[in-house]
Design a protein around this motif. Structure first.
Motif, PDB file in Angstrom:
ATOM      1  N   MET A  43      12.231 -25.194 -22.556  1.00  0.00           N
ATOM      2  CA  MET A  43      13.294 -25.304 -21.559  1.00  0.00           C
ATOM      3  C   MET A  43      14.599 -25.783 -22.192  1.00  0.00           C
ATOM      4  O   MET A  43      15.675 -25.303 -21.836  1.00  0.00           O
ATOM      5  CB  MET A  43      12.888 -26.251 -20.424  1.00  0.00           C
ATOM      6  CG  MET A  43      11.825 -25.684 -19.516  1.00  0.00           C
ATOM      7  SD  MET A  43      12.246 -24.086 -18.811  1.00  0.00           S
ATOM      8  CE  MET A  43      13.684 -24.491 -17.851  1.00  0.00           C
ATOM      9  N   ARG A  44      14.514 -26.712 -23.144  1.00  0.00           N
ATOM     10  CA  ARG A  44      15.734 -27.167 -23.834  1.00  0.00           C
ATOM     11  C   ARG A  44      16.380 -26.021 -24.590  1.00  0.00           C
ATOM     12  O   ARG A  44      17.608 -25.872 -24.605  1.00  0.00           O
ATOM     13  CB  ARG A  44      15.412 -28.322 -24.777  1.00  0.00           C
ATOM     14  CG  ARG A  44      15.288 -29.668 -24.079  1.00  0.00           C
ATOM     15  CD  ARG A  44      15.284 -30.817 -25.075  1.00  0.00           C
ATOM     16  NE  ARG A  44      14.090 -30.810 -25.915  1.00  0.00           N
ATOM     17  CZ  ARG A  44      12.937 -31.378 -25.593  1.00  0.00           C
ATOM     18  NH1 ARG A  44      12.812 -32.007 -24.454  1.00  0.00           N
ATOM     19  NH2 ARG A  44      11.918 -31.334 -26.424  1.00  0.00           N
ATOM     20  N   ALA A  45      15.569 -25.177 -25.234  1.00  0.00           N
ATOM     21  CA  ALA A  45      16.102 -24.024 -25.965  1.00  0.00           C
ATOM     22  C   ALA A  45      16.772 -23.041 -25.006  1.00  0.00           C
ATOM     23  O   ALA A  45      17.858 -22.523 -25.297  1.00  0.00           O
ATOM     24  CB  ALA A  45      14.985 -23.334 -26.735  1.00  0.00           C
ATOM     25  N   LYS A  46      16.153 -22.802 -23.861  1.00  0.00           N
ATOM     26  CA  LYS A  46      16.742 -21.903 -22.870  1.00  0.00           C
ATOM     27  C   LYS A  46      18.063 -22.462 -22.343  1.00  0.00           C
ATOM     28  O   LYS A  46      19.032 -21.722 -22.169  1.00  0.00           O
ATOM     29  CB  LYS A  46      15.778 -21.689 -21.694  1.00  0.00           C
ATOM     30  CG  LYS A  46      14.626 -20.783 -21.989  1.00  0.00           C
ATOM     31  CD  LYS A  46      13.784 -20.587 -20.741  1.00  0.00           C
ATOM     32  CE  LYS A  46      12.614 -19.684 -20.979  1.00  0.00           C
ATOM     33  NZ  LYS A  46      11.824 -19.490 -19.743  1.00  0.00           N
ATOM     34  N   GLN A  47      18.096 -23.765 -22.089  1.00  0.00           N
ATOM     35  CA  GLN A  47      19.317 -24.379 -21.585  1.00  0.00           C
ATOM     36  C   GLN A  47      20.425 -24.334 -22.621  1.00  0.00           C
ATOM     37  O   GLN A  47      21.585 -24.091 -22.291  1.00  0.00           O
ATOM     38  CB  GLN A  47      19.045 -25.823 -21.155  1.00  0.00           C
ATOM     39  CG  GLN A  47      18.228 -25.911 -19.893  1.00  0.00           C
ATOM     40  CD  GLN A  47      17.790 -27.330 -19.576  1.00  0.00           C
ATOM     41  OE1 GLN A  47      17.824 -28.202 -20.439  1.00  0.00           O
ATOM     42  NE2 GLN A  47      17.369 -27.547 -18.349  1.00  0.00           N
ATOM     43  N   ALA A  48      20.081 -24.549 -23.881  1.00  0.00           N
ATOM     44  CA  ALA A  48      21.079 -24.487 -24.942  1.00  0.00           C
ATOM     45  C   ALA A  48      21.628 -23.067 -25.076  1.00  0.00           C
ATOM     46  O   ALA A  48      22.842 -22.865 -25.248  1.00  0.00           O
ATOM     47  CB  ALA A  48      20.470 -24.945 -26.262  1.00  0.00           C
ATOM     48  N   ALA A  49      20.756 -22.072 -24.971  1.00  0.00           N
ATOM     49  CA  ALA A  49      21.203 -20.680 -25.053  1.00  0.00           C
ATOM     50  C   ALA A  49      22.102 -20.336 -23.874  1.00  0.00           C
ATOM     51  O   ALA A  49      23.132 -19.666 -24.045  1.00  0.00           O
ATOM     52  CB  ALA A  49      19.991 -19.750 -25.081  1.00  0.00           C
ATOM     53  N   ALA A  50      21.745 -20.788 -22.696  1.00  0.00           N
ATOM     54  CA  ALA A  50      22.566 -20.525 -21.512  1.00  0.00           C
ATOM     55  C   ALA A  50      23.918 -21.221 -21.626  1.00  0.00           C
ATOM     56  O   ALA A  50      24.950 -20.655 -21.261  1.00  0.00           O
ATOM     57  CB  ALA A  50      21.841 -20.980 -20.254  1.00  0.00           C
ATOM     58  N   GLU A  51      23.914 -22.429 -22.138  1.00  0.00           N
ATOM     59  CA  GLU A  51      25.173 -23.174 -22.315  1.00  0.00           C
ATOM     60  C   GLU A  51      26.058 -22.487 -23.347  1.00  0.00           C
ATOM     61  O   GLU A  51      27.279 -22.370 -23.162  1.00  0.00           O
ATOM     62  CB  GLU A  51      24.870 -24.616 -22.740  1.00  0.00           C
ATOM     63  CG  GLU A  51      26.069 -25.527 -22.720  1.00  0.00           C
ATOM     64  CD  GLU A  51      26.599 -25.783 -21.312  1.00  0.00           C
ATOM     65  OE1 GLU A  51      27.819 -25.993 -21.191  1.00  0.00           O
ATOM     66  OE2 GLU A  51      25.817 -25.770 -20.360  1.00  0.00           O
ATOM     67  N   LYS A  53      26.020 -19.308 -24.107  1.00  0.00           N
ATOM     68  CA  LYS A  53      26.498 -18.070 -23.491  1.00  0.00           C
ATOM     69  C   LYS A  53      27.641 -18.372 -22.525  1.00  0.00           C
ATOM     70  O   LYS A  53      28.639 -17.664 -22.490  1.00  0.00           O
ATOM     71  CB  LYS A  53      25.347 -17.380 -22.762  1.00  0.00           C
ATOM     72  CG  LYS A  53      25.713 -16.060 -22.134  1.00  0.00           C
ATOM     73  CD  LYS A  53      24.509 -15.427 -21.468  1.00  0.00           C
ATOM     74  CE  LYS A  53      24.916 -14.116 -20.797  1.00  0.00           C
ATOM     75  NZ  LYS A  53      23.806 -13.521 -20.063  1.00  0.00           N
ATOM     76  N   LYS A  54      27.475 -19.426 -21.756  1.00  0.00           N
ATOM     77  CA  LYS A  54      28.505 -19.821 -20.794  1.00  0.00           C
ATOM     78  C   LYS A  54      29.797 -20.197 -21.517  1.00  0.00           C
ATOM     79  O   LYS A  54      30.884 -19.786 -21.124  1.00  0.00           O
ATOM     80  CB  LYS A  54      28.001 -20.999 -19.963  1.00  0.00           C
ATOM     81  CG  LYS A  54      28.950 -21.468 -18.908  1.00  0.00           C
ATOM     82  CD  LYS A  54      28.343 -22.631 -18.138  1.00  0.00           C
ATOM     83  CE  LYS A  54      29.336 -23.214 -17.162  1.00  0.00           C
ATOM     84  NZ  LYS A  54      28.796 -24.393 -16.489  1.00  0.00           N
ATOM     85  N   ASN A  55      29.673 -20.951 -22.584  1.00  0.00           N
ATOM     86  CA  ASN A  55      30.852 -21.350 -23.357  1.00  0.00           C
ATOM     87  C   ASN A  55      31.479 -20.151 -24.055  1.00  0.00           C
ATOM     88  O   ASN A  55      32.695 -20.061 -24.163  1.00  0.00           O
ATOM     89  CB  ASN A  55      30.492 -22.415 -24.388  1.00  0.00           C
ATOM     90  CG  ASN A  55      30.193 -23.750 -23.723  1.00  0.00           C
ATOM     91  OD1 ASN A  55      30.601 -23.991 -22.609  1.00  0.00           O
ATOM     92  ND2 ASN A  55      29.440 -24.576 -24.410  1.00  0.00           N
ATOM     93  N   GLY A  56      30.658 -19.251 -24.522  1.00  0.00           N
ATOM     94  CA  GLY A  56      31.156 -18.054 -25.176  1.00  0.00           C
ATOM     95  C   GLY A  56      31.932 -17.179 -24.207  1.00  0.00           C
ATOM     96  O   GLY A  56      32.990 -16.639 -24.543  1.00  0.00           O
ATOM     97  N   GLU A  57      31.443 -17.006 -23.000  1.00  0.00           N
ATOM     98  CA  GLU A  57      32.130 -16.194 -22.001  1.00  0.00           C
ATOM     99  C   GLU A  57      33.428 -16.877 -21.566  1.00  0.00           C
ATOM    100  O   GLU A  57      34.430 -16.210 -21.352  1.00  0.00           O
ATOM    101  CB  GLU A  57      31.227 -15.967 -20.782  1.00  0.00           C
ATOM    102  CG  GLU A  57      30.075 -15.044 -21.057  1.00  0.00           C
ATOM    103  CD  GLU A  57      29.152 -14.911 -19.860  1.00  0.00           C
ATOM    104  OE1 GLU A  57      28.163 -14.166 -19.995  1.00  0.00           O
ATOM    105  OE2 GLU A  57      29.393 -15.540 -18.817  1.00  0.00           O
TER     106      GLU A  57
END
Length: 65
Positions: A43-51, A53-57
Motif C-alpha cells: 500500500m505504501r508503494a501504491k501511495q507513493a506511485a499515486a503521489e 503521478k499526481k505531482n507529475g501531472e
C-alpha cells in the motif's frame, strides 16, 4: 406450557447459529503480523506511485500554461 419450551429451544438454536458465522484465521500471530507488514508495504508503494503521478501531472499542467 409446551410453547415456552419451544421458544427456549428456538433461542438456543438461534444463538448457536449466530456463533458459527464468525470469520476465523488459521495464521499464527507472527504469520499474521508478517502478512500485515507485507500488505502495508504494498500500500505504501501504491501511495507513493499515486503521489508521484499526481505531482507529475501537476508540474506538466503548470508548464503548459
Amino acid at each position: 406450557m409446551a410453547r415456552g419450551n419451544q421458544r427456549e429451544k428456538a433461542r438456543e438454536k438461534n444463538l448457536k447459529a449466530q456463533g458459527n458465522t464468525g470469520k476465523k484465521t488459521n495464521m499464527t500471530g507472527s504469520e499474521f503480523q508478517k502478512n500485515k507488514d507485507d500488505v502495508a508495504a504494498i500500500m505504501r508503494a501504491k501511495q507513493a506511485a499515486a503521489e508521484a503521478k499526481k505531482n507529475g501531472e501537476g508540474d506538466s499542467a503548470a508548464k503548459k500554461k
